[in-house]
Design a protein around this motif. Structure first.
Motif, short mmCIF file in Angstrom:
data_model
loop_
_atom_site.label_atom_id
_atom_site.label_comp_id
_atom_site.label_asym_id
_atom_site.label_seq_id
_atom_site.Cartn_x
_atom_site.Cartn_y
_atom_site.Cartn_z
N LEU A 165 34.49 58.24 39.69
CA LEU A 165 34.62 58.50 41.13
C LEU A 165 33.62 59.55 41.58
CD1 LEU A 165 36.01 57.97 43.78
CD2 LEU A 165 37.80 59.60 43.13
N LYS A 166 33.41 60.57 40.78
CA LYS A 166 32.42 61.59 41.12
C LYS A 166 31.02 60.98 41.23
CE LYS A 166 30.97 64.50 37.98
NZ LYS A 166 30.86 65.64 37.04
N PHE A 167 30.68 60.11 40.29
CA PHE A 167 29.36 59.47 40.30
C PHE A 167 29.19 58.61 41.55
CE2 PHE A 167 26.49 55.97 38.80
CZ PHE A 167 25.34 56.75 38.73
N LEU A 168 30.23 57.88 41.91
CA LEU A 168 30.17 57.06 43.11
C LEU A 168 30.03 57.91 44.37
CD1 LEU A 168 33.03 54.51 42.27
CD2 LEU A 168 30.57 54.00 42.31
N ILE A 169 30.79 59.01 44.42
CA ILE A 169 30.78 59.85 45.62
C ILE A 169 29.43 60.52 45.83
CG2 ILE A 169 31.73 61.96 46.64
CD1 ILE A 169 34.40 61.23 45.25
N ALA A 179 25.37 48.02 35.29
CA ALA A 179 24.56 48.55 34.19
C ALA A 179 24.26 50.04 34.40
CB ALA A 179 23.26 47.76 34.07
N VAL A 180 23.93 50.41 35.64
CA VAL A 180 23.65 51.82 35.94
C VAL A 180 24.91 52.66 35.78
CG1 VAL A 180 23.09 53.42 37.81
CG2 VAL A 180 21.68 51.40 37.43
N ILE A 181 26.03 52.14 36.25
CA ILE A 181 27.30 52.88 36.12
C ILE A 181 27.66 53.08 34.66
CG2 ILE A 181 29.79 52.75 36.54
CD1 ILE A 181 29.12 51.33 39.19
N LEU A 182 27.53 52.04 33.86
CA LEU A 182 27.80 52.17 32.43
C LEU A 182 26.90 53.21 31.79
CD1 LEU A 182 28.35 48.46 31.32
CD2 LEU A 182 30.06 50.28 31.30
N ASP A 183 25.63 53.18 32.17
CA ASP A 183 24.65 54.11 31.61
C ASP A 183 25.01 55.55 31.95
OD1 ASP A 183 22.41 55.44 30.73
OD2 ASP A 183 20.97 54.23 31.82
#
Length: 230
Positions: A165-169, A179-183
């Motif tokens: 959630l932090k990465f998305l925000i 792929a980017v999210i997994l990375d």
């Protein structure tokens, strides 16, 4: 919107004057203390006296390339966040940079907003005490307590849900592929299935009451994008 970045030092190393000018102006306007060099050797020397929190390195520079500068900075043992700029989105370059200790990379051409988000992510991970609580729309991220508040209420999140959630925000408005999210969330060496992202996105939507997917949007064939309300 992120709180002022006063006291946070950023070193820019790039041999393209227009990029240096563009980034120096933008980061200074965001409150960062910025110093610039146009070659790798000067970057290493200046880092010793300037003691930057974040170093933004172009891969291709005279004197010493970005890979060599990254290695030298990391060998010094200081807690420096290194973000590499590369004109090539090649796996070999990416892996080489990460192996040498780079903390993130951005592929040219890039938007200033994307780079700013990546700087913020590194600061939260490596220098959380510099930022404290950071506000993004209805969210408050407190990395010291590993908590996210949504509409003034603390969310109950697992460690992975928190990081996702932090990465998305912090990448609000940017389309993020699985792929980017997994990375970035699970790690580039994650060996599981991409579908794990869907499972966690579904869980976050449930906890946010986002039944109509207005907050975390799915872009078919592209990935996910968080759209924060004004």
């Amino acid at each position: 919107m992120m709180k002022p970045n006063k006291g946070i030092r950023v070193l820019l190393a790039d041999d393209e004057p227009h990029i240096i000018q563009f980034l120096e102006m933008g980061l200074t306007n965001e409150g960062f203390e910025v110093k610039c060099v146009e070659n790798g050797i000067d970057a290493v020397h200046l880092a010793g006296s300037f003691r930057p929190h974040v170093v933004i390195l172009d891969v291709m520079m005279p004197g010493a390339n970005g890979f060599e500068v990254c290695r030298l900075l990391k060998d010094q043992g200081d807690n420096i966040a290194v973000i590499m700029l590369t004109a090539k989105d090649e796996v070999t370059d990416r892996v080489k940079g990460l192996t040498l200790g780079a903390d993130d990379y951005v592929v040219k051409p890039f938007s200033f907003e994307e780079l700013l988000a990546r700087i913020g992510a590194r600061l939260r991970n490596q220098f959380p005490d510099l930022l404290g609580e950071v506000v993004h729309g209805p969210f408050v991220i407190d990395d010291r307590r590993k908590e996210i508040l949504y509409q003034q209420t603390v969310m109950t999140l697992s460690p992975t849900e928190y990081e996702l959630l932090k990465f998305l925000i912090i990448n609000n408005g940017i389309v993020l592929s699985k792929a980017v999210i997994l990375d970035r969330v699970w790690g580039y060496d994650f060996g599981g299935e991409e579908n794990i992202v869907e499972v966690y996105i579904r869980s976050l939507r449930d906890k946010l009451g986002d039944k109509e997917h207005r907050l975390i949007r799915t872009l078919r064939g592209a990935g996910y994008r968080v759209d924060l309300p004004c």
